[in-house]
Design a protein around this motif. Structure first.
Motif, short mmCIF file in Angstrom:
data_model
loop_
_atom_site.label_atom_id
_atom_site.label_comp_id
_atom_site.label_asym_id
_atom_site.label_seq_id
_atom_site.Cartn_x
_atom_site.Cartn_y
_atom_site.Cartn_z
N PHE A 73 0.87 -1.17 0.00
CA PHE A 73 0.00 0.00 0.00
C PHE A 73 0.91 1.23 0.00
O PHE A 73 1.68 1.43 0.94
N VAL A 74 0.83 2.03 -1.05
CA VAL A 74 1.77 3.15 -1.22
C VAL A 74 1.13 4.51 -0.93
O VAL A 74 1.74 5.55 -1.18
N GLY A 75 -0.08 4.50 -0.39
CA GLY A 75 -0.71 5.75 0.02
C GLY A 75 -1.14 6.61 -1.15
O GLY A 75 -1.70 6.12 -2.13
N TYR A 76 -0.85 7.91 -1.05
CA TYR A 76 -1.22 8.86 -2.09
C TYR A 76 -0.08 9.04 -3.08
O TYR A 76 1.11 9.03 -2.70
N LEU A 77 -0.43 9.22 -4.34
CA LEU A 77 0.56 9.53 -5.36
C LEU A 77 0.82 11.04 -5.36
O LEU A 77 0.03 11.82 -4.84
N PRO A 78 1.95 11.47 -5.96
CA PRO A 78 2.24 12.91 -6.04
C PRO A 78 1.14 13.66 -6.77
O PRO A 78 0.47 13.12 -7.66
N VAL A 79 0.98 14.93 -6.43
CA VAL A 79 -0.08 15.76 -7.01
C VAL A 79 0.28 16.22 -8.42
O VAL A 79 -0.57 16.22 -9.32
N LYS A 80 1.52 16.61 -8.64
CA LYS A 80 1.93 17.13 -9.95
C LYS A 80 1.96 16.01 -10.98
O LYS A 80 2.42 14.90 -10.70
N ASP A 81 1.51 16.31 -12.18
CA ASP A 81 1.37 15.30 -13.23
C ASP A 81 2.67 14.55 -13.50
O ASP A 81 2.68 13.31 -13.54
N MET A 82 3.75 15.27 -13.72
CA MET A 82 5.03 14.63 -14.05
C MET A 82 5.51 13.74 -12.92
O MET A 82 6.00 12.62 -13.15
N ARG A 104 -9.75 14.23 -7.04
CA ARG A 104 -8.67 14.03 -8.01
C ARG A 104 -8.72 12.65 -8.66
O ARG A 104 -7.83 12.27 -9.41
N ASN A 105 -9.78 11.87 -8.39
CA ASN A 105 -9.88 10.52 -8.93
C ASN A 105 -9.70 10.47 -10.45
O ASN A 105 -8.94 9.65 -10.98
N ASP A 106 -10.44 11.31 -11.15
CA ASP A 106 -10.42 11.22 -12.62
C ASP A 106 -9.09 11.70 -13.20
O ASP A 106 -8.63 11.17 -14.23
N LYS A 107 -8.44 12.63 -12.55
CA LYS A 107 -7.11 13.06 -13.00
C LYS A 107 -6.11 11.92 -12.85
O LYS A 107 -5.27 11.68 -13.72
N VAL A 108 -6.21 11.20 -11.73
CA VAL A 108 -5.33 10.05 -11.51
C VAL A 108 -5.63 8.95 -12.53
O VAL A 108 -4.71 8.33 -13.09
N PHE A 109 -6.90 8.70 -12.76
CA PHE A 109 -7.28 7.70 -13.77
C PHE A 109 -6.66 8.04 -15.13
O PHE A 109 -6.08 7.17 -15.79
#
Length: 232
Positions: free
Chosen positions: A137-146, A174-179
């Protein structure tokens, strides 16, 4: 004792998700450690808690709580009283504040009891079809796209090199942005599971390859409580 009490993941009847034993224990408690007072009180009333809240002790544990304050939280337990740590949703201390207070309890030789209850992380893993013997389980991913795309490539590599399921979450807005980042970044053959609204009547869990997800026209997750999983 310090009891770690899981709460509901969705607005459902507690009998669907929580053992009667848990409810019987917590209804007699008069000391709680919670993340948000209003949510905790609402949950307690939902399960039939009858005590006057003016006569009940609530300690607030969140990202602003200091180590000194946490030591004070455990004073009732050192005097022989039970304390219940309640999560906002699901398991305490797992993607949720609380681990520091548990570590402190061990330091003070206070018995810690983990209680049975729902976990969106584990329930989504169970239903994904992915490796349940080796996962992270890696928690949250970074916010910035790159940065997010770089992290996605890294954890995808771990799927293939270590035969390890990768599990992560995101703030619902932010679900759809991550998708979109996942579909853009990962290999076509990589398997991707989206598990939303676990235990709710609107629950949906679906596993497809990235190539198959790309064919899902106008697919959106929306602002739903969602767990993301990837595997080779």
């Amino acid at each position: 004792m310090l009891y770690l009490f899981p709460t509901l993941l969705a607005d459902v009847n507690w009998q669907k998700c929580l053992p009667q034993y848990n409810i019987d224990k917590i209804l007699s408690c008069e000391c709680f450690i919670v993340e948000e007072l209003r949510t905790a009180r609402r949950f307690l009333r939902k399960i039939g808690y009858k005590k006057n809240f003016d006569e009940v002790t609530f300690f607030i544990l969140n990202e602003h709580t200091t180590d000194i304050e946490m030591s004070d939280f455990l004073q009732p337990a050192m005097m022989g009283k039970d304390i219940f740590v309640m999560s906002e949703a699901g398991l305490p201390c797992v993607a949720d504040p609380g681990s520091k207070i548990v570590l402190l309890a061990h330091k003070f030789n206070i018995e810690v009891v983990s209680m049975v209850g729902p976990s969106s992380i584990y329930m989504s893993l169970m239903a994904s079809g992915f490796n349940g013997q080796n996962f992270a389980f890696v928690g949250y991913l970074p916010v910035k796209d790159m940065d997010r795309e770089k992290k996605l490539r890294q954890i995808e590599e771990r799927c293939y090199k270590e035969n390890q399921t990768q599990i992560f979450i995101e703030a619902p807005y932010r679900n759809d942005k991550v998708f979109d980042s996942i579909i853009k970044t990962l290999r076509n053959e990589t398997l991707f599971c989206i598990a939303s609204d676990i235990t709710d009547s609107k629950q949906s869990i679906k596993t497809l390859s990235i190539a198959e997800w790309k064919k899902q026209k106008e697919f959106t997750i929306g602002k739903r409580n969602t767990i993301f999983l990837i595997y080779k």
